[in-house]
Design a protein around this motif. Structure first.
Motif, PDB file in Angstrom:
ATOM      1  N   VAL A  47       0.831  -1.202   0.000  1.00 53.38           N
ATOM      2  CA  VAL A  47       0.000   0.000   0.000  1.00 53.38           C
ATOM      3  C   VAL A  47       0.867   1.254   0.000  1.00 53.38           C
ATOM      4  O   VAL A  47       0.595   2.207  -0.721  1.00 53.38           O
ATOM      5  CB  VAL A  47      -0.940   0.000   1.228  1.00 53.38           C
ATOM      6  CG1 VAL A  47      -1.585   1.370   1.424  1.00 53.38           C
ATOM      7  CG2 VAL A  47      -2.017  -1.066   1.073  1.00 53.38           C
ATOM      8  N   ASP A  48       1.938   1.249   0.786  1.00 51.70           N
ATOM      9  CA  ASP A  48       2.813   2.419   0.870  1.00 51.70           C
ATOM     10  C   ASP A  48       3.527   2.677  -0.463  1.00 51.70           C
ATOM     11  O   ASP A  48       3.656   3.826  -0.895  1.00 51.70           O
ATOM     12  CB  ASP A  48       3.850   2.222   1.979  1.00 51.70           C
ATOM     13  CG  ASP A  48       3.227   2.259   3.373  1.00 51.70           C
ATOM     14  OD1 ASP A  48       2.106   2.785   3.496  1.00 51.70           O
ATOM     15  OD2 ASP A  48       3.841   1.737   4.312  1.00 51.70           O
ATOM     16  N   LEU A  49       3.997   1.592  -1.121  1.00 54.21           N
ATOM     17  CA  LEU A  49       4.665   1.753  -2.412  1.00 54.21           C
ATOM     18  C   LEU A  49       3.703   2.288  -3.458  1.00 54.21           C
ATOM     19  O   LEU A  49       4.046   3.167  -4.253  1.00 54.21           O
ATOM     20  CB  LEU A  49       5.245   0.408  -2.877  1.00 54.21           C
ATOM     21  CG  LEU A  49       6.472  -0.114  -2.121  1.00 54.21           C
ATOM     22  CD1 LEU A  49       6.884  -1.474  -2.667  1.00 54.21           C
ATOM     23  CD2 LEU A  49       7.631   0.880  -2.240  1.00 54.21           C
ATOM     24  N   ALA A  50       2.485   1.740  -3.465  1.00 53.22           N
ATOM     25  CA  ALA A  50       1.493   2.204  -4.428  1.00 53.22           C
ATOM     26  C   ALA A  50       1.119   3.661  -4.165  1.00 53.22           C
ATOM     27  O   ALA A  50       0.857   4.429  -5.098  1.00 53.22           O
ATOM     28  CB  ALA A  50       0.248   1.325  -4.367  1.00 53.22           C
ATOM     29  N   ALA A  51       1.091   4.049  -2.898  1.00 52.65           N
ATOM     30  CA  ALA A  51       0.751   5.428  -2.547  1.00 52.65           C
ATOM     31  C   ALA A  51       1.798   6.394  -3.091  1.00 52.65           C
ATOM     32  O   ALA A  51       1.463   7.519  -3.505  1.00 52.65           O
ATOM     33  CB  ALA A  51       0.625   5.572  -1.035  1.00 52.65           C
ATOM     34  N   GLU A  52       3.064   5.960  -3.105  1.00 48.31           N
ATOM     35  CA  GLU A  52       4.120   6.811  -3.652  1.00 48.31           C
ATOM     36  C   GLU A  52       3.909   7.033  -5.145  1.00 48.31           C
ATOM     37  O   GLU A  52       4.104   8.146  -5.654  1.00 48.31           O
ATOM     38  CB  GLU A  52       5.485   6.170  -3.400  1.00 48.31           C
ATOM     39  CG  GLU A  52       5.877   6.110  -1.927  1.00 48.31           C
ATOM     40  CD  GLU A  52       7.214   5.424  -1.714  1.00 48.31           C
ATOM     41  OE1 GLU A  52       7.870   5.106  -2.734  1.00 48.31           O
ATOM     42  OE2 GLU A  52       7.607   5.207  -0.561  1.00 48.31           O
ATOM     43  N   ILE A  53       3.514   5.976  -5.848  1.00 46.15           N
ATOM     44  CA  ILE A  53       3.251   6.102  -7.283  1.00 46.15           C
ATOM     45  C   ILE A  53       2.048   7.007  -7.521  1.00 46.15           C
ATOM     46  O   ILE A  53       2.065   7.887  -8.384  1.00 46.15           O
ATOM     47  CB  ILE A  53       3.005   4.713  -7.907  1.00 46.15           C
ATOM     48  CG1 ILE A  53       4.284   3.886  -7.861  1.00 46.15           C
ATOM     49  CG2 ILE A  53       2.506   4.845  -9.344  1.00 46.15           C
ATOM     50  CD1 ILE A  53       4.129   2.481  -8.396  1.00 46.15           C
ATOM     51  N   ARG A  54       1.011   6.807  -6.728  1.00 48.37           N
ATOM     52  CA  ARG A  54      -0.200   7.611  -6.903  1.00 48.37           C
ATOM     53  C   ARG A  54       0.085   9.081  -6.626  1.00 48.37           C
ATOM     54  O   ARG A  54      -0.471   9.964  -7.275  1.00 48.37           O
ATOM     55  CB  ARG A  54      -1.310   7.108  -5.982  1.00 48.37           C
ATOM     56  CG  ARG A  54      -1.908   5.793  -6.436  1.00 48.37           C
ATOM     57  CD  ARG A  54      -3.131   5.446  -5.624  1.00 48.37           C
ATOM     58  NE  ARG A  54      -2.804   5.157  -4.226  1.00 48.37           N
ATOM     59  CZ  ARG A  54      -2.381   3.980  -3.788  1.00 48.37           C
ATOM     60  NH1 ARG A  54      -2.201   2.980  -4.636  1.00 48.37           N
ATOM     61  NH2 ARG A  54      -2.112   3.785  -2.506  1.00 48.37           N
ATOM     62  N   ALA A  55       0.962   9.335  -5.657  1.00 48.28           N
ATOM     63  CA  ALA A  55       1.284  10.721  -5.327  1.00 48.28           C
ATOM     64  C   ALA A  55       1.922  11.442  -6.518  1.00 48.28           C
ATOM     65  O   ALA A  55       1.747  12.661  -6.680  1.00 48.28           O
ATOM     66  CB  ALA A  55       2.216  10.767  -4.120  1.00 48.28           C
ATOM     67  N   SER A  56       2.648  10.695  -7.361  1.00 45.25           N
ATOM     68  CA  SER A  56       3.282  11.309  -8.527  1.00 45.25           C
ATOM     69  C   SER A  56       2.293  11.521  -9.664  1.00 45.25           C
ATOM     70  O   SER A  56       2.527  12.347 -10.550  1.00 45.25           O
ATOM     71  CB  SER A  56       4.447  10.430  -9.016  1.00 45.25           C
ATOM     72  OG  SER A  56       3.964   9.175  -9.485  1.00 45.25           O
ATOM     73  N   VAL A  57       1.187  10.783  -9.642  1.00 45.05           N
ATOM     74  CA  VAL A  57       0.170  10.893 -10.698  1.00 45.05           C
ATOM     75  C   VAL A  57      -0.939  11.853 -10.301  1.00 45.05           C
ATOM     76  O   VAL A  57      -1.419  12.660 -11.104  1.00 45.05           O
ATOM     77  CB  VAL A  57      -0.430   9.503 -11.020  1.00 45.05           C
ATOM     78  CG1 VAL A  57      -1.553   9.627 -12.033  1.00 45.05           C
ATOM     79  CG2 VAL A  57       0.651   8.563 -11.519  1.00 45.05           C
ATOM     80  N   VAL A  58      -1.336  11.779  -9.034  1.00 45.46           N
ATOM     81  CA  VAL A  58      -2.471  12.564  -8.554  1.00 45.46           C
ATOM     82  C   VAL A  58      -2.006  13.978  -8.208  1.00 45.46           C
ATOM     83  O   VAL A  58      -1.752  14.313  -7.054  1.00 45.46           O
ATOM     84  CB  VAL A  58      -3.132  11.881  -7.335  1.00 45.46           C
ATOM     85  CG1 VAL A  58      -4.347  12.682  -6.871  1.00 45.46           C
ATOM     86  CG2 VAL A  58      -3.550  10.465  -7.682  1.00 45.46           C
ATOM     87  N   THR A  59      -1.888  14.791  -9.224  1.00 52.18           N
ATOM     88  CA  THR A  59      -1.471  16.185  -9.072  1.00 52.18           C
ATOM     89  C   THR A  59      -2.703  17.094  -9.055  1.00 52.18           C
ATOM     90  O   THR A  59      -3.841  16.616  -9.145  1.00 52.18           O
ATOM     91  CB  THR A  59      -0.556  16.576 -10.243  1.00 52.18           C
ATOM     92  OG1 THR A  59      -1.298  16.430 -11.474  1.00 52.18           O
ATOM     93  CG2 THR A  59       0.671  15.676 -10.293  1.00 52.18           C
ATOM     94  N   ASP A  60      -2.454  18.401  -8.966  1.00 55.03           N
ATOM     95  CA  ASP A  60      -3.573  19.343  -9.020  1.00 55.03           C
ATOM     96  C   ASP A  60      -4.325  19.218 -10.338  1.00 55.03           C
ATOM     97  O   ASP A  60      -5.554  19.312 -10.378  1.00 55.03           O
ATOM     98  CB  ASP A  60      -3.059  20.781  -8.842  1.00 55.03           C
ATOM     99  CG  ASP A  60      -2.564  21.035  -7.427  1.00 55.03           C
ATOM    100  OD1 ASP A  60      -2.923  20.250  -6.525  1.00 55.03           O
ATOM    101  OD2 ASP A  60      -1.813  22.009  -7.227  1.00 55.03           O
ATOM    102  N   GLY A  61      -3.566  18.993 -11.415  1.00 53.21           N
ATOM    103  CA  GLY A  61      -4.196  18.834 -12.720  1.00 53.21           C
ATOM    104  C   GLY A  61      -5.076  17.586 -12.765  1.00 53.21           C
ATOM    105  O   GLY A  61      -6.155  17.596 -13.369  1.00 53.21           O
ATOM    106  N   TRP A  62      -4.601  16.518 -12.128  1.00 47.79           N
ATOM    107  CA  TRP A  62      -5.390  15.268 -12.085  1.00 47.79           C
ATOM    108  C   TRP A  62      -6.707  15.502 -11.362  1.00 47.79           C
ATOM    109  O   TRP A  62      -7.763  15.071 -11.826  1.00 47.79           O
ATOM    110  CB  TRP A  62      -4.581  14.185 -11.381  1.00 47.79           C
ATOM    111  CG  TRP A  62      -5.232  12.827 -11.368  1.00 47.79           C
ATOM    112  CD1 TRP A  62      -5.054  11.833 -12.286  1.00 47.79           C
ATOM    113  CD2 TRP A  62      -6.134  12.310 -10.382  1.00 47.79           C
ATOM    114  NE1 TRP A  62      -5.803  10.731 -11.937  1.00 47.79           N
ATOM    115  CE2 TRP A  62      -6.476  10.996 -10.775  1.00 47.79           C
ATOM    116  CE3 TRP A  62      -6.684  12.821  -9.200  1.00 47.79           C
ATOM    117  CZ2 TRP A  62      -7.337  10.184 -10.033  1.00 47.79           C
ATOM    118  CZ3 TRP A  62      -7.556  12.028  -8.467  1.00 47.79           C
ATOM    119  CH2 TRP A  62      -7.875  10.726  -8.885  1.00 47.79           C
ATOM    120  N   ARG A  63      -6.658  16.180 -10.247  1.00 49.04           N
ATOM    121  CA  ARG A  63      -7.874  16.442  -9.479  1.00 49.04           C
ATOM    122  C   ARG A  63      -8.890  17.213 -10.311  1.00 49.04           C
ATOM    123  O   ARG A  63     -10.090  16.893 -10.308  1.00 49.04           O
ATOM    124  CB  ARG A  63      -7.543  17.231  -8.204  1.00 49.04           C
ATOM    125  CG  ARG A  63      -6.791  16.428  -7.171  1.00 49.04           C
ATOM    126  CD  ARG A  63      -6.599  17.210  -5.898  1.00 49.04           C
ATOM    127  NE  ARG A  63      -5.751  18.392  -6.111  1.00 49.04           N
ATOM    128  CZ  ARG A  63      -5.418  19.236  -5.152  1.00 49.04           C
ATOM    129  NH1 ARG A  63      -5.883  19.070  -3.931  1.00 49.04           N
ATOM    130  NH2 ARG A  63      -4.633  20.259  -5.406  1.00 49.04           N
TER     131      ARG A  63
END
Length: 209
Positions: A47-63
């Protein structure tokens, strides 16, 4: 007149036993989720590793873009109410519904039929969450199981969006946790980027056996 003994009075005060649920609603009980604090060490690491990847994808633009995509499938008033006064348990409710759909325990008629409110209420959902799921599943232009898979993934994406808007750690977001435990890290990243496009493409991310 025959007097009632204290023992008889206690028996009478006892509430009657509840009858077991029957029919469709008995099969669609709220599923147990892998909540934070109940994960094994390997699960938490994943879960922690996946969260790191998601943090790089889920930017302000993504939101912003994902919010726009969600609004294409549900009424703007529905989406506004969903994101207003957000509470973390709302993500858990959405996660439970998504898991039930992916497991085949919630069919199309369970989500839009006459008993839809009763069925989805089993997950503890509030009216706005039920309204969101109902509108989403009816607006996705796909047949059969593809429609349900796209709906489930759209619900999970929306749960993640709600957590992000609230500033929550994605490693504690229930929809994010479920995706991390079910899908490979690369698949999760692709799913998050696919959510920026047409949500019918989310049907490609079926449940893992």
């Amino acid at each position: 007149m025959r007097r009632t003994t204290p023992r008889q009075a206690r028996k009478r005060r006892k509430s009657p036993r509840k009858r077991p649920r029957s029919g469709r609603t008995a099969k669609i009980r709220r599923r147990r989720t892998h909540a934070v604090g109940t994960l094994t060490v390997p699960q938490q690491h994943r879960v922690d590793l996946a969260a790191e990847i998601r943090a790089s994808v889920v930017t302000d633009g993504w939101r912003e873009v994902v919010g726009d995509r969600a609004s294409e499938y549900v009424a703007s008033s529905t989406f506004a109410r969903l994101t207003r006064n957000y509470r973390r348990r709302r993500c858990r409710f959405l996660a439970d519904i998504a898991k039930a759909i992916l497991a085949g325990k919630a069919k199309y008629h369970d989500l839009v039929g006459g008993l839809a409110d009763k069925v989805m209420a089993l997950f503890g959902t509030e009216r706005i969450e039920r309204q969101f799921v109902r509108e989403l599943v009816t607006k996705i232009p796909l047949p059969g199981d593809s429609r349900l898979v796209a709906t489930a993934r759209g619900v999970q994406i929306t749960g993640i969006l709600l957590c992000v808007l609230n500033g929550d750690d994605l490693s504690r977001c229930q929809c994010s946790i479920d995706l991390a435990l079910e899908q490979a890290k690369t698949a999760v990243e692709k799913l998050l980027t696919t959510a920026l496009e047409d949500w019918t493409q989310l049907a490609r991310f079926g449940p893992k056996a």
